[in-house]
Scaffold this motif. Sequence first.
Motif, PDB file in Angstrom:
ATOM      1  N   LYS A  24      -4.471   5.692   5.573  1.00 16.23           N
ATOM      2  CA  LYS A  24      -5.173   4.422   5.750  1.00 16.23           C
ATOM      3  C   LYS A  24      -4.796   3.703   7.040  1.00 16.23           C
ATOM      4  O   LYS A  24      -5.651   3.135   7.715  1.00 16.23           O
ATOM      5  CB  LYS A  24      -4.925   3.518   4.543  1.00 16.23           C
ATOM      6  CG  LYS A  24      -5.609   4.005   3.272  1.00 16.23           C
ATOM      7  CD  LYS A  24      -5.378   3.051   2.122  1.00 16.23           C
ATOM      8  CE  LYS A  24      -6.078   3.552   0.855  1.00 16.23           C
ATOM      9  NZ  LYS A  24      -5.811   2.652  -0.300  1.00 16.23           N
ATOM     10  N   GLN A  28      -7.574   2.804   9.762  1.00 13.44           N
ATOM     11  CA  GLN A  28      -7.856   1.390  10.001  1.00 13.44           C
ATOM     12  C   GLN A  28      -7.650   1.036  11.463  1.00 13.44           C
ATOM     13  O   GLN A  28      -8.419   0.272  12.056  1.00 13.44           O
ATOM     14  CB  GLN A  28      -6.960   0.522   9.118  1.00 13.44           C
ATOM     15  CG  GLN A  28      -7.275  -0.966   9.181  1.00 13.44           C
ATOM     16  CD  GLN A  28      -8.670  -1.287   8.698  1.00 13.44           C
ATOM     17  OE1 GLN A  28      -9.020  -0.969   7.555  1.00 13.44           O
ATOM     18  NE2 GLN A  28      -9.472  -1.906   9.541  1.00 13.44           N
ATOM     19  N   LEU A  59     -11.819   4.888   3.595  1.00 12.70           N
ATOM     20  CA  LEU A  59     -11.227   3.598   3.223  1.00 12.70           C
ATOM     21  C   LEU A  59     -11.887   3.001   1.982  1.00 12.70           C
ATOM     22  O   LEU A  59     -11.531   1.908   1.546  1.00 12.70           O
ATOM     23  CB  LEU A  59     -11.327   2.613   4.393  1.00 12.70           C
ATOM     24  CG  LEU A  59     -10.508   2.973   5.638  1.00 12.70           C
ATOM     25  CD1 LEU A  59     -10.777   1.965   6.759  1.00 12.70           C
ATOM     26  CD2 LEU A  59      -9.018   3.012   5.318  1.00 12.70           C
ATOM     27  N   ASP A 356       0.765   5.744   3.115  1.00  8.78           N
ATOM     28  CA  ASP A 356      -0.480   5.605   3.874  1.00  8.78           C
ATOM     29  C   ASP A 356      -0.315   6.018   5.333  1.00  8.78           C
ATOM     30  O   ASP A 356      -1.258   5.898   6.126  1.00  8.78           O
ATOM     31  CB  ASP A 356      -0.973   4.151   3.832  1.00  8.78           C
ATOM     32  CG  ASP A 356      -1.439   3.741   2.447  1.00  8.78           C
ATOM     33  OD1 ASP A 356      -1.809   4.629   1.661  1.00  8.78           O
ATOM     34  OD2 ASP A 356      -1.421   2.534   2.139  1.00  8.78           O
TER      35      ASP A 356
END
Length: 435
Positions: A24, A28, A59, A356
């Motif tokens: 993630k 991101q 996501l 993550d």
Amino acid sequence: MDFPLKCHLEKLECHFTWDLGCYKHKLQELSDDFHDMDQQTCTWQVHNNNLLGYIQYALGSNKKALLHFCKAESVIQEQGTEEAEARLQVNKANMAWVHFLLGNTAESKAYLEEVEKLQQMHPAPPGCMLHPEVSGEKAWTLVKFDYSKKRQSIDLFRMALKAEPERKEWHKGLASAMSRPLLMSEFTTDEVLKQLKRAIELDPDSVFLQSLYWLKLSEVPANYKNNYDKEVQSLLQKNIDTGNMEGLGVILQYFQNISVDKAIQEGERVREKFPTSPRVLRNVANLYKSKVYSMNKDSREKQALVEMSIDLFEEVLKHYPRNFKVKLSLATMYQNAHNIEKANEIYSELLLEKDDLPPDRLQYLYYSYACYLFHSRQSREDESILFYMKAAEIPDNRGCRQKCIKVLENTLKSGRDPRCEDILCLLQRIRQENI
């Protein structure tokens, strides 16, 4: 699950089969980088939207994923050329996958059929495993991920150029990939400069390529006495005049190689013009951080620089609250500000999110935290050694791991740490890996 359909989908070339991972923090951060781009002047809109579609799906935002894939398709269709039509292979394959993962089997099969038709209409040229549009987009995507994928991207760019030797996008991508710090050791400086020259010939208006060329040229030992300031100043002025910050980080790196004070001066000139730009703020904050690192003794001047850097990093986090690099930089600045409470808070938050993080970033987090614990000396029993060990265990042989190994070897020589036996076993395992 329709397993025969999945088997067909796994043979397609698209973002869902390129092993990009679902970490993630990294995804991101990539999404944040796209928001920093000038979409009007961007030459990679199709690639951007295909990758953003994958990122949004990973996501958990299915609607946004479909919107980006549809936007990429729309841009391709607007171009209306045979070359553009070949680009639909990746896009349609992404659509087939996302509908399959959403349980829309009929839609997935329909897109799969479209991909197969496109493959028949636009086969890979002789001597190439993939159509150049596919290998080019795959290369462009992989260069944004970890070291091994960056290396693979170079081979893919070269494959695309074998079929289309005059394609400026692929030359630009290859030049960028070859210039990456982690890959520079694999090429001579002459090879990198030659590729940059070729890319500039085909795309003479690219500020990024020109700034990268002058930076690499200035780093050649024989050119240390040469001054390319006039050329680089001109490129920086283009950034300021157009508002397109392509190449800003490279330009500031050029000035930082001269002196960090010079780089700060130029960075502040840009910030004066664009005081709210996250990209500008992040670059200037990093320059202040570098200045702090260059100062050994604590002083009022150092603390003033620390506070300025903290303010800038905090402002960037308002825009991008999950940015890993900014959070780590902020933690180190709070440490320099002797604000252990805030530094602990950031490290604790990042450690809770360790699942993550891709391996290279997890290793860097452990290494940074180990350094932080060592220098702040927060525990009686040196907990920093535990995190040096955690970082060294991750099989990545870049500088970070080697620094951890050196610390552990010195600890073993001193013989004072209660974990010496564990350290010895770890170092022996690492040596076995490299045999």
